[in-house]
Scaffold this motif. Sequence first.
Motif, PDB file in Angstrom:
ATOM      1  N   GLN A 171       0.829  -1.205   0.000  1.00 22.44           N
ATOM      2  CA  GLN A 171       0.000   0.000   0.000  1.00 22.44           C
ATOM      3  C   GLN A 171       0.867   1.260   0.000  1.00 22.44           C
ATOM      4  O   GLN A 171       0.548   2.242  -0.669  1.00 22.44           O
ATOM      5  CB  GLN A 171      -0.933  -0.021   1.207  1.00 22.44           C
ATOM      6  N   ALA A 172       1.983   1.215   0.734  1.00 14.50           N
ATOM      7  CA  ALA A 172       2.901   2.354   0.763  1.00 14.50           C
ATOM      8  C   ALA A 172       3.584   2.536  -0.587  1.00 14.50           C
ATOM      9  O   ALA A 172       3.878   3.661  -1.004  1.00 14.50           O
ATOM     10  CB  ALA A 172       3.943   2.152   1.860  1.00 14.50           C
ATOM     11  N   ARG A 173       3.805   1.414  -1.298  1.00 11.13           N
ATOM     12  CA  ARG A 173       4.457   1.463  -2.610  1.00 11.13           C
ATOM     13  C   ARG A 173       3.575   2.142  -3.668  1.00 11.13           C
ATOM     14  O   ARG A 173       4.080   2.570  -4.710  1.00 11.13           O
ATOM     15  CB  ARG A 173       4.809   0.055  -3.081  1.00 11.13           C
ATOM     16  N   GLU A 174       2.298   2.268  -3.400  1.00  8.92           N
ATOM     17  CA  GLU A 174       1.423   2.942  -4.349  1.00  8.92           C
ATOM     18  C   GLU A 174       1.861   4.397  -4.543  1.00  8.92           C
ATOM     19  O   GLU A 174       1.730   4.964  -5.631  1.00  8.92           O
ATOM     20  CB  GLU A 174      -0.027   2.896  -3.868  1.00  8.92           C
ATOM     21  N   GLU A 175       2.370   4.993  -3.463  1.00  4.28           N
ATOM     22  CA  GLU A 175       2.835   6.386  -3.538  1.00  4.28           C
ATOM     23  C   GLU A 175       4.253   6.479  -4.080  1.00  4.28           C
ATOM     24  O   GLU A 175       4.603   7.429  -4.788  1.00  4.28           O
ATOM     25  CB  GLU A 175       2.770   7.020  -2.150  1.00  4.28           C
ATOM     26  N   LEU A 176       5.068   5.497  -3.785  1.00  2.00           N
ATOM     27  CA  LEU A 176       6.464   5.479  -4.226  1.00  2.00           C
ATOM     28  C   LEU A 176       6.757   4.142  -4.917  1.00  2.00           C
ATOM     29  O   LEU A 176       7.413   3.262  -4.350  1.00  2.00           O
ATOM     30  CB  LEU A 176       7.402   5.674  -3.024  1.00  2.00           C
ATOM     31  N   PRO A 177       6.266   3.965  -6.129  1.00  2.00           N
ATOM     32  CA  PRO A 177       6.427   2.667  -6.813  1.00  2.00           C
ATOM     33  C   PRO A 177       7.876   2.396  -7.206  1.00  2.00           C
ATOM     34  O   PRO A 177       8.669   3.320  -7.378  1.00  2.00           O
ATOM     35  CB  PRO A 177       5.542   2.825  -8.056  1.00  2.00           C
ATOM     36  N   LEU A 178       8.197   1.111  -7.354  1.00  2.28           N
ATOM     37  CA  LEU A 178       9.530   0.729  -7.797  1.00  2.28           C
ATOM     38  C   LEU A 178       9.764   1.160  -9.248  1.00  2.28           C
ATOM     39  O   LEU A 178      10.868   1.533  -9.633  1.00  2.28           O
ATOM     40  CB  LEU A 178       9.694  -0.793  -7.687  1.00  2.28           C
ATOM     41  N   ALA A 179       8.716   1.085 -10.068  1.00  3.09           N
ATOM     42  CA  ALA A 179       8.783   1.488 -11.463  1.00  3.09           C
ATOM     43  C   ALA A 179       7.372   1.741 -11.961  1.00  3.09           C
ATOM     44  O   ALA A 179       6.396   1.404 -11.282  1.00  3.09           O
ATOM     45  CB  ALA A 179       9.457   0.397 -12.302  1.00  3.09           C
ATOM     46  N   GLN A 180       7.272   2.353 -13.136  1.00  6.93           N
ATOM     47  CA  GLN A 180       5.955   2.580 -13.723  1.00  6.93           C
ATOM     48  C   GLN A 180       6.041   2.465 -15.240  1.00  6.93           C
ATOM     49  O   GLN A 180       7.096   2.695 -15.835  1.00  6.93           O
ATOM     50  CB  GLN A 180       5.407   3.950 -13.329  1.00  6.93           C
ATOM     51  N   PHE A 181       4.951   2.053 -15.866  1.00  4.14           N
ATOM     52  CA  PHE A 181       4.937   1.894 -17.310  1.00  4.14           C
ATOM     53  C   PHE A 181       3.504   2.020 -17.812  1.00  4.14           C
ATOM     54  O   PHE A 181       2.547   1.918 -17.054  1.00  4.14           O
ATOM     55  CB  PHE A 181       5.521   0.534 -17.716  1.00  4.14           C
ATOM     56  N   VAL A 182       3.391   2.250 -19.111  1.00  8.51           N
ATOM     57  CA  VAL A 182       2.095   2.357 -19.758  1.00  8.51           C
ATOM     58  C   VAL A 182       1.946   1.167 -20.697  1.00  8.51           C
ATOM     59  O   VAL A 182       2.811   0.922 -21.542  1.00  8.51           O
ATOM     60  CB  VAL A 182       1.978   3.665 -20.562  1.00  8.51           C
ATOM     61  N   LEU A 183       0.871   0.418 -20.535  1.00  7.21           N
ATOM     62  CA  LEU A 183       0.631  -0.734 -21.394  1.00  7.21           C
ATOM     63  C   LEU A 183       0.088  -0.292 -22.746  1.00  7.21           C
ATOM     64  O   LEU A 183      -0.760   0.611 -22.814  1.00  7.21           O
ATOM     65  CB  LEU A 183      -0.365  -1.689 -20.735  1.00  7.21           C
ATOM     66  N   ASN A 184       0.574  -0.909 -23.795  1.00  7.93           N
ATOM     67  CA  ASN A 184       0.054  -0.610 -25.128  1.00  7.93           C
ATOM     68  C   ASN A 184      -1.393  -1.069 -25.268  1.00  7.93           C
ATOM     69  O   ASN A 184      -2.178  -0.489 -26.006  1.00  7.93           O
ATOM     70  CB  ASN A 184       0.917  -1.293 -26.198  1.00  7.93           C
ATOM     71  N   LYS A 185      -1.711  -2.131 -24.529  1.00 13.20           N
ATOM     72  CA  LYS A 185      -3.065  -2.664 -24.575  1.00 13.20           C
ATOM     73  C   LYS A 185      -3.490  -3.057 -23.169  1.00 13.20           C
ATOM     74  O   LYS A 185      -2.814  -3.831 -22.510  1.00 13.20           O
ATOM     75  CB  LYS A 185      -3.125  -3.885 -25.495  1.00 13.20           C
ATOM     76  N   ASP A 186      -4.573  -2.475 -22.716  1.00 11.84           N
ATOM     77  CA  ASP A 186      -5.046  -2.786 -21.365  1.00 11.84           C
ATOM     78  C   ASP A 186      -5.835  -4.088 -21.383  1.00 11.84           C
ATOM     79  O   ASP A 186      -6.622  -4.337 -22.307  1.00 11.84           O
ATOM     80  CB  ASP A 186      -5.912  -1.652 -20.828  1.00 11.84           C
ATOM     81  N   LEU A 187      -5.638  -4.892 -20.378  1.00 10.90           N
ATOM     82  CA  LEU A 187      -6.334  -6.167 -20.272  1.00 10.90           C
ATOM     83  C   LEU A 187      -7.172  -6.174 -19.004  1.00 10.90           C
ATOM     84  O   LEU A 187      -6.668  -5.899 -17.916  1.00 10.90           O
ATOM     85  CB  LEU A 187      -5.331  -7.328 -20.230  1.00 10.90           C
ATOM     86  N   CYS A 188      -8.427  -6.462 -19.136  1.00  7.09           N
ATOM     87  CA  CYS A 188      -9.316  -6.498 -17.978  1.00  7.09           C
ATOM     88  C   CYS A 188      -9.973  -7.868 -17.880  1.00  7.09           C
ATOM     89  O   CYS A 188     -10.376  -8.452 -18.895  1.00  7.09           O
ATOM     90  CB  CYS A 188     -10.395  -5.422 -18.087  1.00  7.09           C
ATOM     91  N   TYR A 189     -10.061  -8.351 -16.661  1.00 12.08           N
ATOM     92  CA  TYR A 189     -10.696  -9.648 -16.419  1.00 12.08           C
ATOM     93  C   TYR A 189     -11.803  -9.476 -15.394  1.00 12.08           C
ATOM     94  O   TYR A 189     -11.796  -8.538 -14.584  1.00 12.08           O
ATOM     95  CB  TYR A 189      -9.685 -10.678 -15.903  1.00 12.08           C
ATOM     96  N   GLU A 190     -12.742 -10.392 -15.430  1.00 13.71           N
ATOM     97  CA  GLU A 190     -13.845 -10.350 -14.485  1.00 13.71           C
ATOM     98  C   GLU A 190     -13.341 -10.459 -13.047  1.00 13.71           C
ATOM     99  O   GLU A 190     -13.878  -9.841 -12.129  1.00 13.71           O
ATOM    100  CB  GLU A 190     -14.820 -11.501 -14.775  1.00 13.71           C
TER     101      GLU A 190
END
Length: 278
Positions: A171-190
């Motif tokens: 939860q603390a890492r949400e503010e200070l993530p190890l890394a970040q990236f943007v996906l070319n294609k988002d995948l969503c599952y039920e």
Amino acid sequence: MNTTLIEAEVRPATKLVISKTLVAQADDLALEHEQFTTHYVIGGRLALYELLSKIFVLYKSLAVAPDRKDLLGKMKHKMLHTYRIRVQSNSSDAGILVRYITRTDRKTAHVYARVIEAAIANEISVDEFCDYIQQSGGIEQMRSIGADPVASAKREQLAKDSLDMAWKYCQAREELPLAQFVLNKDLCYEKDRQVTFEYFACIKQNGRRYVLAKIPADAAFEDRAIRLLGDYFSLNFDKAKEQITKFIDKSKAAHKERIAKEMPGLAKILEGKQKKIS
């Protein structure tokens, strides 16, 4: 010459000689047993404790190794193809390491691994390891360590605290993530609605991580994932707790700073509430 008289005179002497010889042999064997106990039983037991302490040190290094899974895989592969030793799929890391080093039967390796895992759970240092085994009644006595209600309760509490700390860390890492990236294609599952975090399968090549798939995780998968992180923290719980507590404070400060920049009005309201509480 009277042969009856001769027999009467010889027999008692022969019995006496035989008796003395038997007692002398018993004394010799008693001395041999004493030497055996000292040099082989006690000495061998202490030598075994020393060996296990070295395995204990190696296991602690293995547990924090970034390529731990690869190392374990190599051990299992060599055991199977070189020594014809098949390791069960549910074997612990300590069990695999012990089996690889000792190449003993599965039950013996399991006992040795339990000793090492018990020492980890009880936060025993390397210097205390041999004394810990002796004070616990020896390896055979520790075979039933899982039945010890005190030790069992301590392990359960450690697991619970480690899991809780793993959640707070993520939860603390949400503010200070190890890394970040943007996906070319988002995948969503039920199943995504059942978990807090998202999980991706990645591969490492030339220092870069490549996302291969998004895991359609459910609550059970997430619980297992967070527990694995908690298990890692439990290897040196006090140190991990100290570092993560500091990191959480840092995350809170970063959150407060971000809110002040992005939503100054909300920041003032939160600051006012904080003053009332204090």
